[in-house]
Write an enzyme that holds these catalytic residues in place. Structure first.
Site, PDB file in Angstrom:
ATOM      1  N   CYS A 140      -1.782   6.392   9.604  1.00 21.41           N
ATOM      2  CA  CYS A 140      -0.579   5.726  10.162  1.00 21.41           C
ATOM      3  C   CYS A 140      -0.839   4.467  10.888  1.00 21.41           C
ATOM      4  O   CYS A 140      -1.728   4.377  11.833  1.00 21.41           O
ATOM      5  CB  CYS A 140       0.235   6.395  11.178  1.00 21.41           C
ATOM      6  SG  CYS A 140       0.791   8.180  10.578  1.00 21.41           S
ATOM      7  N   HIS A 142       7.396   6.576  20.783  1.00 22.80           N
ATOM      8  CA  HIS A 142       6.260   6.087  21.274  1.00 22.80           C
ATOM      9  C   HIS A 142       6.311   5.786  22.875  1.00 22.80           C
ATOM     10  O   HIS A 142       5.378   5.329  23.206  1.00 22.80           O
ATOM     11  CB  HIS A 142       5.731   4.559  20.575  1.00 22.80           C
ATOM     12  CG  HIS A 142       5.596   4.935  19.028  1.00 22.80           C
ATOM     13  ND1 HIS A 142       5.162   6.230  18.581  1.00 22.80           N
ATOM     14  CD2 HIS A 142       5.885   4.094  18.034  1.00 22.80           C
ATOM     15  CE1 HIS A 142       5.295   5.952  17.255  1.00 22.80           C
ATOM     16  NE2 HIS A 142       5.704   4.926  16.884  1.00 22.80           N
ATOM     17  N   GLY A 182       6.815  -1.893   6.758  1.00 24.60           N
ATOM     18  CA  GLY A 182       7.935  -2.280   6.742  1.00 24.60           C
ATOM     19  C   GLY A 182       9.064  -1.130   7.573  1.00 24.60           C
ATOM     20  O   GLY A 182       8.835  -0.317   7.929  1.00 24.60           O
ATOM     21  N   CYS A 221       5.738  -6.417   7.884  1.00 21.31           N
ATOM     22  CA  CYS A 221       6.923  -6.029   8.648  1.00 21.31           C
ATOM     23  C   CYS A 221       6.984  -6.900   9.822  1.00 21.31           C
ATOM     24  O   CYS A 221       5.987  -7.793  10.150  1.00 21.31           O
ATOM     25  CB  CYS A 221       6.514  -4.600   9.380  1.00 21.31           C
ATOM     26  SG  CYS A 221       7.438  -3.899  10.303  1.00 21.31           S
ATOM     27  N   CYS A 245       0.480  -1.712  15.838  1.00 24.25           N
ATOM     28  CA  CYS A 245       0.479  -1.426  14.414  1.00 24.25           C
ATOM     29  C   CYS A 245      -0.156  -2.513  13.363  1.00 24.25           C
ATOM     30  O   CYS A 245       0.332  -3.830  13.747  1.00 24.25           O
ATOM     31  CB  CYS A 245       2.085  -1.088  13.969  1.00 24.25           C
ATOM     32  SG  CYS A 245       1.918  -0.834  12.122  1.00 24.25           S
ATOM     33  N   CYS A 269       5.506  -4.261  16.447  1.00 22.10           N
ATOM     34  CA  CYS A 269       4.883  -3.136  17.209  1.00 22.10           C
ATOM     35  C   CYS A 269       3.629  -3.441  17.631  1.00 22.10           C
ATOM     36  O   CYS A 269       2.806  -3.719  16.672  1.00 22.10           O
ATOM     37  CB  CYS A 269       5.247  -1.954  16.520  1.00 22.10           C
ATOM     38  SG  CYS A 269       6.942  -1.583  16.426  1.00 22.10           S
ATOM     39  N   ASN A 326      -4.265   5.470  16.171  1.00 22.32           N
ATOM     40  CA  ASN A 326      -5.150   5.153  15.328  1.00 22.32           C
ATOM     41  C   ASN A 326      -5.818   3.674  15.289  1.00 22.32           C
ATOM     42  O   ASN A 326      -5.110   2.804  15.637  1.00 22.32           O
ATOM     43  CB  ASN A 326      -4.960   5.065  13.614  1.00 22.32           C
ATOM     44  CG  ASN A 326      -4.650   6.586  13.219  1.00 22.32           C
ATOM     45  OD1 ASN A 326      -5.367   7.393  13.613  1.00 22.32           O
ATOM     46  ND2 ASN A 326      -3.352   6.769  12.783  1.00 22.32           N
ATOM     47  N   CYS A 355       3.472   8.580   1.210  1.00 27.72           N
ATOM     48  CA  CYS A 355       4.133   7.646   2.048  1.00 27.72           C
ATOM     49  C   CYS A 355       4.244   6.351   1.271  1.00 27.72           C
ATOM     50  O   CYS A 355       3.088   5.484   0.722  1.00 27.72           O
ATOM     51  CB  CYS A 355       3.104   7.421   3.171  1.00 27.72           C
ATOM     52  SG  CYS A 355       3.475   6.429   4.434  1.00 27.72           S
ATOM     53  N   SER A 378      11.773   6.942   7.974  1.00 30.62           N
ATOM     54  CA  SER A 378      10.925   6.718   9.639  1.00 30.62           C
ATOM     55  C   SER A 378      11.539   5.352   9.876  1.00 30.62           C
ATOM     56  O   SER A 378      11.249   4.220   9.258  1.00 30.62           O
ATOM     57  CB  SER A 378       9.594   6.740   9.313  1.00 30.62           C
ATOM     58  OG  SER A 378       8.955   6.682  10.826  1.00 30.62           O
ATOM     59  N   GLU A 410       0.621  -1.208   0.109  1.00 34.82           N
ATOM     60  CA  GLU A 410       0.067   0.102  -0.074  1.00 34.82           C
ATOM     61  C   GLU A 410       0.831   1.320  -0.131  1.00 34.82           C
ATOM     62  O   GLU A 410       1.805   1.236   0.615  1.00 34.82           O
ATOM     63  CB  GLU A 410      -0.905   0.298   1.023  1.00 34.82           C
ATOM     64  CG  GLU A 410      -1.821  -1.099   1.143  1.00 34.82           C
ATOM     65  CD  GLU A 410      -2.831  -1.408   2.179  1.00 34.82           C
ATOM     66  OE1 GLU A 410      -4.039  -1.718   1.759  1.00 34.82           O
ATOM     67  OE2 GLU A 410      -2.533  -0.663   3.372  1.00 34.82           O
TER      68      GLU A 410
HETATM   69  N1  SAH Z   1       9.197   1.055  10.650  1.00 33.37           N
HETATM   70  C1  SAH Z   1       9.080   2.294  10.702  1.00 33.37           C
HETATM   71  C2  SAH Z   1       8.046   2.889   9.375  1.00 33.37           C
HETATM   72  C3  SAH Z   1       6.622   2.666   9.560  1.00 33.37           C
HETATM   73  S1  SAH Z   1       5.732   2.903  10.909  1.00 33.37           S
HETATM   74  C4  SAH Z   1       9.047   3.094  11.720  1.00 33.37           C
HETATM   75  O1  SAH Z   1       8.655   2.241  12.838  1.00 33.37           O
HETATM   76  O2  SAH Z   1       8.980   3.915  11.735  1.00 33.37           O
HETATM   77  C5  SAH Z   1       5.169   4.415  10.271  1.00 33.37           C
HETATM   78  C6  SAH Z   1       4.391   5.233  11.555  1.00 33.37           C
HETATM   79  O3  SAH Z   1       3.144   4.818  11.842  1.00 33.37           O
HETATM   80  C7  SAH Z   1       5.418   4.877  12.863  1.00 33.37           C
HETATM   81  O4  SAH Z   1       5.650   6.325  13.414  1.00 33.37           O
HETATM   82  C8  SAH Z   1       4.505   4.170  13.508  1.00 33.37           C
HETATM   83  O5  SAH Z   1       4.826   3.987  14.836  1.00 33.37           O
HETATM   84  C9  SAH Z   1       2.924   4.976  13.275  1.00 33.37           C
HETATM   85  N2  SAH Z   1       1.945   4.060  13.722  1.00 33.37           N
HETATM   86  C10 SAH Z   1       2.127   2.646  13.514  1.00 33.37           C
HETATM   87  N3  SAH Z   1       0.792   2.210  14.062  1.00 33.37           N
HETATM   88  C11 SAH Z   1       0.069   3.103  14.443  1.00 33.37           C
HETATM   89  C12 SAH Z   1      -1.462   3.408  14.982  1.00 33.37           C
HETATM   90  N4  SAH Z   1      -2.038   2.320  15.124  1.00 33.37           N
HETATM   91  N5  SAH Z   1      -1.778   4.637  15.268  1.00 33.37           N
HETATM   92  C13 SAH Z   1      -0.966   5.819  14.848  1.00 33.37           C
HETATM   93  N6  SAH Z   1       0.255   5.550  14.483  1.00 33.37           N
HETATM   94  C14 SAH Z   1       0.793   4.421  14.023  1.00 33.37           C
END
Ligand code: SAH
Length: 354
Positions: free
Chosen positions: A343, A226, A169, A119, A126, A123, A300, A112, A201, A99
């Site tokens: 995100c 975070h 990723g 991935c 996510c 986390c 989110n 983006c 990022s 995506e």
């Molecule tokens: N792996 C990289 C890039 C992908 S994540 C990283 O960790 O930065 C892209 C962004 O979206 C990151 O800041 C991630 O933490 C955030 N993100 C992931 N899940 C989310 C959620 N449920 N709500 C808001 N932001 C989120």
């Protein structure tokens, strides 16, 4: 050197000008054709070699025998109710799809892109990590995502102004491909995008940050922090078991001083997990005095998780606490929630379920 070979042919899309020159001299043509070929590939949307009407037929036939142009294919596009956000599913030669999101902002068009299909960072908040990682994307596949949208915008007299490598990723796990991609889009013969218009990022892969510090490409670095301390970070980001939060911040600080680029710390606010006044205090202590700003992202919703987004008042409080203590902070404007393009909502889509 690029080495993606597809159905016995070599993918030419994503080659640098020097690589194109080598291809051309191997085929016995004059090297000046490399500039023409790069224009067709990166500026004129070439999909099939025979469409090049300024090249000798014999050369086109030779190219066609040995090479292929793999630009990926758009499978589906969703556009948000306010028309500002579009999400594209782009499929590659092996049916792997990722995506990519376009956000039309007041300051320009931002995209983006994904650096991996899925991935494996795990986390907890996510969606991209839920089905694990399928594979790394090549530089060519990151370029395909970018140029697909750029070509679309061109029809409206617009272009891609900024790129964030923040889709699915972890880019620093796919370091060589990601760096190759960033160098390529910076080149005049490709997109001529300034490094300051690119943001990478990462969840904080320290060796990757250190390598990037010495790469000589001053892109913006975003760190997905975070948490304000190691314990909370470990609870929500498995990578914290490998790298200590203080060491991540130190590596980022060195990046900032080497490149002069301000670090953005992304901080998802999750109710009762990391959004209390004590967390805000810790965050101030961690970041005060640094060339950095904090981007607060109210969580989110992801259906598989039951954490909550804090109230708007609590988000405001957290932001103001940072500001009062001289830590620059903004709240990220969320876009595209209605099409699950925000995100953390990007997924590894199973093409058969579309
Ligand atoms: N792996 C990289 C890039 C992908 S994540 C990283 O960790 O930065 C892209 C962004 O979206 C990151 O800041 C991630 O933490 C955030 N993100 C992931 N899940 C989310 C959620 N449920 N709500 C808001 N932001 C989120």
């Amino acid at each position: 050197m690029i080495n993606d070979s597809i159905n016995g042919k070599i993918n030419i899309f994503g080659m640098t000008i020097d690589e194109l020159r080598n291809v051309i001299s191997d085929l016995g043509e004059s090297r000046f054709r490399a500039v023409q070929l790069s224009e067709w590939l990166y500026k004129r949307g070439l999909q099939f070699f025979p469409d090049m009407n300024n090249m000798p037929k014999s050369f086109i036939e030779k190219l066609d025998k040995k090479y292929t142009i793999q630009r990926g294919e758009k499978v589906v596009q969703f556009t948000s109710g306010d028309k500002k956000t579009s999400k594209f599913l782009i499929k590659f030669h092996d049916n792997v799809a990722v995506e990519t999101v376009l956000m039309r902002q007041s300051y320009g068009n931002s995209i983006c892109i994904s650096s991996q299909a899925g991935c494996n960072m795990g986390c907890a908040f996510c969606a991209s990590t839920i089905n694990g990682m399928e594979r790394n994307l090549t530089a060519s596949e990151m370029l395909a995502q970018t140029l697909y949208i750029n070509d679309l915008l061109k029809k409206e007299g617009e272009k891609v102004d900024t790129i964030v490598i923040m889709g699915s990723g972890e880019p620093l796990i796919n370091y060589d491909n990601v760096v190759r991609f960033m160098r390529l889009i910076h080149e005049d013969y490709c997109m001529k995008l300034g490094y300051r218009n690119i943001t990478l990022s990462t969840c904080g892969i320290i060796p990757g940050i250190e390598r990037l510090t010495h790469e000589g490409i001053p892109v913006n670095l975003s760190i997905s922090l975070h948490a304000s301390n190691q314990e909370v970070r470990k609870q929500i980001m498995p990578i914290a078991n490998k790298y200590d939060i203080n060491d991540v911040v130190k590596a980022a600080e060195i990046y900032a001083s080497a490149t002069g680029r301000r670090i953005t710390y992304e901080y998802i606010l999750i109710e009762n997990v990391n959004d209390t006044v004590d967390h805000a205090k810790e965050l101030v202590n961690l970041l005060r005095g640094q060339l950095a700003s904090v981007n607060l992202i109210p969580l989110n919703p992801v259906t598989e998780r039951d954490w909550k987004q804090p109230s708007a008042g609590r988000v405001e409080f957290f932001k103001n606490y940072l500001l009062k203590n001289n830590v620059t902070a903004t709240v990220r404007k969320e876009m595209g929630q209605d099409i699950k393009a925000a995100c953390g909502q990007l997924r590894n889509r199973n093409l058969t379920s579309l």
